[in-house]
Design a protein around this motif. Structure first.
Motif, PDB file in Angstrom:
ATOM      1  N   GLN A   1       0.792  -0.950   0.080  1.00 52.00           N
ATOM      2  CA  GLN A   1      -0.062  -0.058  -0.015  1.00 52.00           C
ATOM      3  C   GLN A   1       1.098   1.151  -0.062  1.00 52.00           C
ATOM      4  O   GLN A   1       1.843   1.365   0.695  1.00 52.00           O
ATOM      5  CB  GLN A   1      -0.674   0.165   1.419  1.00 52.00           C
ATOM      6  N   TRP A   2       0.630   2.535  -0.984  1.00 52.64           N
ATOM      7  CA  TRP A   2       1.223   3.338  -1.068  1.00 52.64           C
ATOM      8  C   TRP A   2       0.995   4.358   0.132  1.00 52.64           C
ATOM      9  O   TRP A   2       0.003   4.228   0.414  1.00 52.64           O
ATOM     10  CB  TRP A   2       0.899   3.981  -2.450  1.00 52.64           C
ATOM     11  N   GLU A   3       1.993   4.960   0.740  1.00 49.92           N
ATOM     12  CA  GLU A   3       1.709   6.173   1.530  1.00 49.92           C
ATOM     13  C   GLU A   3       2.664   7.234   1.020  1.00 49.92           C
ATOM     14  O   GLU A   3       3.777   7.326   0.557  1.00 49.92           O
ATOM     15  CB  GLU A   3       2.344   5.543   2.941  1.00 49.92           C
ATOM     16  N   CYS A   4       1.879   8.378   1.557  1.00 48.44           N
ATOM     17  CA  CYS A   4       2.620   9.800   1.396  1.00 48.44           C
ATOM     18  C   CYS A   4       3.775   9.938   2.162  1.00 48.44           C
ATOM     19  O   CYS A   4       3.741   9.820   3.369  1.00 48.44           O
ATOM     20  CB  CYS A   4       1.822  10.871   1.467  1.00 48.44           C
TER      21      CYS A   4
ATOM     22  N   GLY B   1       2.610  10.594   5.493  1.00 45.52           N
ATOM     23  CA  GLY B   1       2.304   9.079   6.263  1.00 45.52           C
ATOM     24  C   GLY B   1       0.801   8.711   5.830  1.00 45.52           C
ATOM     25  O   GLY B   1       0.451   7.385   5.959  1.00 45.52           O
ATOM     26  N   ALA B   2      -0.184   9.517   5.199  1.00 48.97           N
ATOM     27  CA  ALA B   2      -1.359   9.043   4.905  1.00 48.97           C
ATOM     28  C   ALA B   2      -1.343   7.896   3.651  1.00 48.97           C
ATOM     29  O   ALA B   2      -0.516   8.000   2.780  1.00 48.97           O
ATOM     30  CB  ALA B   2      -2.186  10.120   4.203  1.00 48.97           C
ATOM     31  N   ALA B   3      -2.141   6.906   4.015  1.00 51.53           N
ATOM     32  CA  ALA B   3      -2.191   5.810   3.100  1.00 51.53           C
ATOM     33  C   ALA B   3      -2.960   5.889   1.932  1.00 51.53           C
ATOM     34  O   ALA B   3      -4.273   6.532   2.042  1.00 51.53           O
ATOM     35  CB  ALA B   3      -2.507   4.498   3.886  1.00 51.53           C
ATOM     36  N   GLU B   4      -2.698   5.347   0.512  1.00 49.22           N
ATOM     37  CA  GLU B   4      -3.659   5.434  -0.341  1.00 49.22           C
ATOM     38  C   GLU B   4      -5.177   4.765  -0.065  1.00 49.22           C
ATOM     39  O   GLU B   4      -5.318   3.933   0.537  1.00 49.22           O
ATOM     40  CB  GLU B   4      -3.126   4.445  -1.648  1.00 49.22           C
TER      41      GLU B   4
ATOM     42  N   GLN C   1      -7.123   5.855   2.145  1.00 50.51           N
ATOM     43  CA  GLN C   1      -7.377   6.343   3.628  1.00 50.51           C
ATOM     44  C   GLN C   1      -8.543   7.534   3.579  1.00 50.51           C
ATOM     45  O   GLN C   1      -8.476   8.315   2.642  1.00 50.51           O
ATOM     46  CB  GLN C   1      -6.202   6.765   4.331  1.00 50.51           C
TER      47      GLN C   1
ATOM     48  N   ILE D   1      -2.503   8.918  -3.699  1.00 53.58           N
ATOM     49  CA  ILE D   1      -1.268   8.832  -3.963  1.00 53.58           C
ATOM     50  C   ILE D   1      -1.084   8.863  -5.363  1.00 53.58           C
ATOM     51  O   ILE D   1      -1.033   7.830  -6.066  1.00 53.58           O
ATOM     52  CB  ILE D   1      -0.409   8.112  -3.262  1.00 53.58           C
TER      53      ILE D   1
ATOM     54  N   CYS E   1       0.936  12.589  -1.973  1.00 54.52           N
ATOM     55  CA  CYS E   1      -0.555  12.717  -1.995  1.00 54.52           C
ATOM     56  C   CYS E   1      -0.823  14.215  -2.547  1.00 54.52           C
ATOM     57  O   CYS E   1      -0.026  14.990  -2.843  1.00 54.52           O
ATOM     58  CB  CYS E   1      -1.260  12.602  -0.595  1.00 54.52           C
TER      59      CYS E   1
END
Length: 70
Positions: A2-5, A9-12, A14, A24, A36
């Motif tokens: 899962q991609w995160e910024c 740190g926000a996840a794709e 979310q 993202i 993001c």
């Protein structure tokens, strides 16, 4: 995976306050960090395409913007 910024740190995908989902959708032009929509910084770089305007926009993280584009 899962991609995160890399900035926040926000996840794709979310769910954020207000009901929007994190996308993202960019990587930093210099270091390749995923970003993001909130944390991508667009820089117009004439060196990429001197005669075009729409093709010159590239994304940066905050650290690379500061380092390379002061």
């Amino acid at each position: 995976m899962q991609w995160e910024c890399a900035e926040c740190g926000a996840a794709e995908g979310q769910l954020l306050d207000g009901g929007t989902r994190v996308a993202i959708d960019a990587v930093c032009h210099h270091c390749g960090k995923p970003l993001c929509q909130k944390h991508r910084i667009v820089i117009d770089d004439p060196a990429l395409a001197p005669t075009l305007t729409s093709a010159r926009a590239v994304y940066h993280c905050a650290a690379c913007k500061k380092q390379f584009h002061g």
